[in-house]
Design a protein around this motif. Sequence first.
Motif, PDB file in Angstrom:
ATOM      1  N   MET A 201     -12.896  17.534  -0.754  1.00  0.00           N
ATOM      2  CA  MET A 201     -13.559  18.286   0.310  1.00  0.00           C
ATOM      3  C   MET A 201     -14.819  17.575   0.783  1.00  0.00           C
ATOM      4  O   MET A 201     -15.297  17.814   1.899  1.00  0.00           O
ATOM      5  CB  MET A 201     -13.881  19.702  -0.164  1.00  0.00           C
ATOM      6  CG  MET A 201     -12.652  20.534  -0.531  1.00  0.00           C
ATOM      7  SD  MET A 201     -11.355  20.533   0.726  1.00  0.00           S
ATOM      8  CE  MET A 201     -12.155  21.467   2.028  1.00  0.00           C
ATOM      9  N   GLY A 202     -15.367  16.684  -0.054  1.00  0.00           N
ATOM     10  CA  GLY A 202     -16.480  15.850   0.390  1.00  0.00           C
ATOM     11  C   GLY A 202     -16.076  14.954   1.551  1.00  0.00           C
ATOM     12  O   GLY A 202     -16.866  14.731   2.488  1.00  0.00           O
TER      13      GLY A 202
ATOM     14  N   LYS B 151     -18.485  28.155   0.268  1.00  0.00           N
ATOM     15  CA  LYS B 151     -17.048  28.406   0.264  1.00  0.00           C
ATOM     16  C   LYS B 151     -16.255  27.107   0.244  1.00  0.00           C
ATOM     17  O   LYS B 151     -15.122  27.086  -0.249  1.00  0.00           O
ATOM     18  CB  LYS B 151     -16.677  29.243   1.502  1.00  0.00           C
ATOM     19  CG  LYS B 151     -15.225  29.676   1.590  1.00  0.00           C
ATOM     20  CD  LYS B 151     -14.808  30.603   0.478  1.00  0.00           C
ATOM     21  CE  LYS B 151     -15.407  31.960   0.614  1.00  0.00           C
ATOM     22  NZ  LYS B 151     -14.809  32.793   1.653  1.00  0.00           N
ATOM     23  N   THR B 152     -16.840  25.991   0.731  1.00  0.00           N
ATOM     24  CA  THR B 152     -16.055  24.759   0.895  1.00  0.00           C
ATOM     25  C   THR B 152     -15.460  24.204  -0.396  1.00  0.00           C
ATOM     26  O   THR B 152     -14.256  23.888  -0.383  1.00  0.00           O
ATOM     27  CB  THR B 152     -16.883  23.699   1.636  1.00  0.00           C
ATOM     28  OG1 THR B 152     -17.204  24.190   2.953  1.00  0.00           O
ATOM     29  CG2 THR B 152     -16.144  22.388   1.759  1.00  0.00           C
ATOM     30  N   PRO B 153     -16.147  23.998  -1.524  1.00  0.00           N
ATOM     31  CA  PRO B 153     -17.579  24.064  -1.765  1.00  0.00           C
ATOM     32  C   PRO B 153     -18.193  22.663  -1.703  1.00  0.00           C
ATOM     33  O   PRO B 153     -17.555  21.673  -2.037  1.00  0.00           O
ATOM     34  CB  PRO B 153     -17.646  24.593  -3.196  1.00  0.00           C
ATOM     35  CG  PRO B 153     -16.456  23.989  -3.857  1.00  0.00           C
ATOM     36  CD  PRO B 153     -15.397  23.804  -2.787  1.00  0.00           C
ATOM     37  N   MET B 154     -19.434  22.607  -1.279  1.00  0.00           N
ATOM     38  CA  MET B 154     -20.173  21.355  -1.189  1.00  0.00           C
ATOM     39  C   MET B 154     -21.052  21.184  -2.420  1.00  0.00           C
ATOM     40  O   MET B 154     -21.669  22.160  -2.879  1.00  0.00           O
ATOM     41  CB  MET B 154     -21.039  21.367   0.076  1.00  0.00           C
ATOM     42  CG  MET B 154     -21.865  20.112   0.302  1.00  0.00           C
ATOM     43  SD  MET B 154     -23.011  20.298   1.697  1.00  0.00           S
ATOM     44  CE  MET B 154     -24.291  21.341   0.953  1.00  0.00           C
TER      45      MET B 154
ATOM     46  N   GLY C 267     -21.022  14.411  -3.398  1.00  0.00           N
ATOM     47  CA  GLY C 267     -19.936  15.201  -3.967  1.00  0.00           C
ATOM     48  C   GLY C 267     -18.705  14.365  -4.263  1.00  0.00           C
ATOM     49  O   GLY C 267     -18.015  14.587  -5.265  1.00  0.00           O
ATOM     50  N   ILE C 268     -18.407  13.392  -3.379  1.00  0.00           N
ATOM     51  CA  ILE C 268     -17.251  12.523  -3.604  1.00  0.00           C
ATOM     52  C   ILE C 268     -17.416  11.751  -4.908  1.00  0.00           C
ATOM     53  O   ILE C 268     -16.515  11.707  -5.752  1.00  0.00           O
ATOM     54  CB  ILE C 268     -17.076  11.558  -2.421  1.00  0.00           C
ATOM     55  CG1 ILE C 268     -16.690  12.335  -1.149  1.00  0.00           C
ATOM     56  CG2 ILE C 268     -16.029  10.502  -2.732  1.00  0.00           C
ATOM     57  CD1 ILE C 268     -16.730  11.490   0.116  1.00  0.00           C
ATOM     58  N   VAL C 269     -18.579  11.132  -5.079  1.00  0.00           N
ATOM     59  CA  VAL C 269     -18.816  10.324  -6.279  1.00  0.00           C
ATOM     60  C   VAL C 269     -18.946  11.211  -7.510  1.00  0.00           C
ATOM     61  O   VAL C 269     -18.383  10.913  -8.573  1.00  0.00           O
ATOM     62  CB  VAL C 269     -20.071   9.446  -6.082  1.00  0.00           C
ATOM     63  CG1 VAL C 269     -20.389   8.665  -7.354  1.00  0.00           C
ATOM     64  CG2 VAL C 269     -19.877   8.498  -4.915  1.00  0.00           C
TER      65      VAL C 269
ATOM     66  N   LEU D  92     -10.566  27.354   0.483  1.00  0.00           N
ATOM     67  CA  LEU D  92     -11.599  26.337   0.664  1.00  0.00           C
ATOM     68  C   LEU D  92     -11.654  25.855   2.112  1.00  0.00           C
ATOM     69  O   LEU D  92     -12.702  25.387   2.570  1.00  0.00           O
ATOM     70  CB  LEU D  92     -11.332  25.144  -0.256  1.00  0.00           C
ATOM     71  CG  LEU D  92     -11.285  25.407  -1.760  1.00  0.00           C
ATOM     72  CD1 LEU D  92     -11.229  24.083  -2.515  1.00  0.00           C
ATOM     73  CD2 LEU D  92     -12.473  26.230  -2.238  1.00  0.00           C
ATOM     74  N   LYS D  93     -10.538  25.975   2.823  1.00  0.00           N
ATOM     75  CA  LYS D  93     -10.490  25.495   4.211  1.00  0.00           C
ATOM     76  C   LYS D  93     -11.251  26.413   5.163  1.00  0.00           C
ATOM     77  O   LYS D  93     -11.585  26.015   6.282  1.00  0.00           O
ATOM     78  CB  LYS D  93      -9.030  25.393   4.683  1.00  0.00           C
ATOM     79  CG  LYS D  93      -8.103  24.689   3.714  1.00  0.00           C
ATOM     80  CD  LYS D  93      -8.615  23.310   3.333  1.00  0.00           C
ATOM     81  CE  LYS D  93      -7.717  22.615   2.332  1.00  0.00           C
ATOM     82  NZ  LYS D  93      -7.815  23.127   0.966  1.00  0.00           N
ATOM     83  N   MET D  94     -11.517  27.639   4.720  1.00  0.00           N
ATOM     84  CA  MET D  94     -12.246  28.562   5.580  1.00  0.00           C
ATOM     85  C   MET D  94     -13.656  28.062   5.848  1.00  0.00           C
ATOM     86  O   MET D  94     -14.190  28.240   6.952  1.00  0.00           O
ATOM     87  CB  MET D  94     -12.271  29.950   4.933  1.00  0.00           C
ATOM     88  CG  MET D  94     -10.896  30.592   4.829  1.00  0.00           C
ATOM     89  SD  MET D  94     -10.838  31.995   3.694  1.00  0.00           S
ATOM     90  CE  MET D  94     -11.986  33.096   4.495  1.00  0.00           C
ATOM     91  N   GLY D  95     -14.277  27.442   4.849  1.00  0.00           N
ATOM     92  CA  GLY D  95     -15.624  26.925   5.037  1.00  0.00           C
ATOM     93  C   GLY D  95     -15.667  25.766   6.011  1.00  0.00           C
ATOM     94  O   GLY D  95     -16.477  25.745   6.955  1.00  0.00           O
TER      95      GLY D  95
END
Length: 569
Positions: A342-343, A247-250, A310-312, A277-280
């Motif tokens: 979100m990362g 859900k985040t998603p990662m 995920g950031i990169v 997305l904040k729920m995760g």
Amino acid sequence: MLPLNDTVMRLLLATAVALPLLGAGAALLPAPPGLRGRDPEQAVLRHGVTVTGAVLAVTLLLAAGFDHDHPASVQAETDLSWIPALGVRLHLGVDGLSLPLLVLTALLTFLCAVYSYRRMPSGPSATGFVALLLVLEAGTLATFAVLDLVLFFLAFEMVLIPMYFLINRWGGDGRGPAAWKFILYTLLGSVVMLLGLLLLGLQGGTFDMLALATTAADGSSGTGGSDISRATQVTAVLAIGIGLAVKTPMWPLHTWLPDAHTAAPTVGSVLLAGVLLKMGTYGFVRIVLPIAPDGFRTFAPYLAAFAAAGIVYGSLVCLALVRRGAGGDLKRLIAYSSVGHMGFVLLGIATMTPAGVNGALFANIAHGLITGLLFFLVGALKDRTGTTDLDTLAGRSGAALYGRMPRFGGLLAFGAVASLGLPGLAGFWGEMLALLGAFDPAPGLDRGAFLVCMSAGALGTLLTAAYLLLVVRRVCMGDPAQWQGALPGLAAAPATADAPATPATPGGVATATAPATRTATTLLPDVRGYEYAAWAPLVALTVIAGLWPALLLGLTDPAVQHLLPGATP
């Protein structure tokens, strides 16, 4: 702070959760009670604005009556037996962790209703649209308000069906496959998460989040012992973490997100990025960290590694999309940017430090404000031009929004620099605190591994600045007089001596009889009144949160310190 007693506070929180559901039911009636319009569609859209406005007013009263001197304590608490045989209770409450998310949800839903009142997405009747929007709001608010594991799961799942239909019935091209991908990914993740939640509740002897967290804290402080063994915690964290990560998603569980964002209507994208997305990430902070700290500690380095990747990854994909000739979609680019942002949230949570977790909570709110604004802007840009394709928008000389729509172009540039984390705006503080937490993670975590993740995150900030500035240059800058041809959906430019008017096809695309270079600027409508109403609060809050971070950190920090009693600031 308003002097509201406990009974009034409990009533306000219950009203905030229940009112959208009642409003959804009323929207399905032949005519919404007490509201009239020139036609039934306008009446039901006005009903949506009224209900979401009332919910926002209730949440603001709740925030005003909140005891800001004790944000770590749960307030407006309602605890009633619901299913005695299973020990499930109707347990609601709000503290410094959940209050900002409740207000953000109510605000974004209200702004979406205001925007839709004047710009209803194409699709079936407005009745179903408004009803689904209100059910979505109810499920999201309930997720942030409940304090029972079973209720959390039910509220967590409640948002899936309305979002599925919003994408599938009111979305754009590819909406069917995107909606199915969204619901299948999230449902499969939720099934695994349910097993972990049940494992924690059954092993701990209760589904009450506060009781489970108190028992775990007593065990970590040496004054007692947790009823949940380390092996059970590890298993539960793995199961719950998978569901929350989807859900985040990662990364690499993010693949449903770009398709869903690209196909969703504008308000669907705003709510998906702004609150769903904040729920995760909220689940990690509310459930996993306090209830199963030993199990989370086992997976924290892996969570940090996935977050850094995920950031990169998100930044590199965005850089690839923004290249000329790549056929990048601006809406898809913002969706991939969310994977990177979100990362940072997940990296902050993985540090298990007050600095990192505070940064994660701050970045949650900042991302909701900034990315919500960006999706509003991109949706409006598509309404004006008929496309979100970067190559089509930019053309040879640039889309030159500064020249055609100076206020609109300025807002787009503002959203971009806020998203890249410019100091003084909301996007800066969350990322900085997350990196600071990774520099010195909680005792027992491998500092060397977290330093690598911090370095990857720092690289991600540079890449984020690169692709967002390229977007601004390609879309906002250029000479409007040198613009070639009309964008899809636009009528031809007015006739001039040097550039006679060109007939347009039924789809709105000009024919090839125009000269290669126009000397007149094609007119695009700048920001309209209802757009100001929907976007101005997001701009103002982005500036306020950036200049006065203590407004939010003053709520979250005491709650985080209570959440992590063994950590040092």
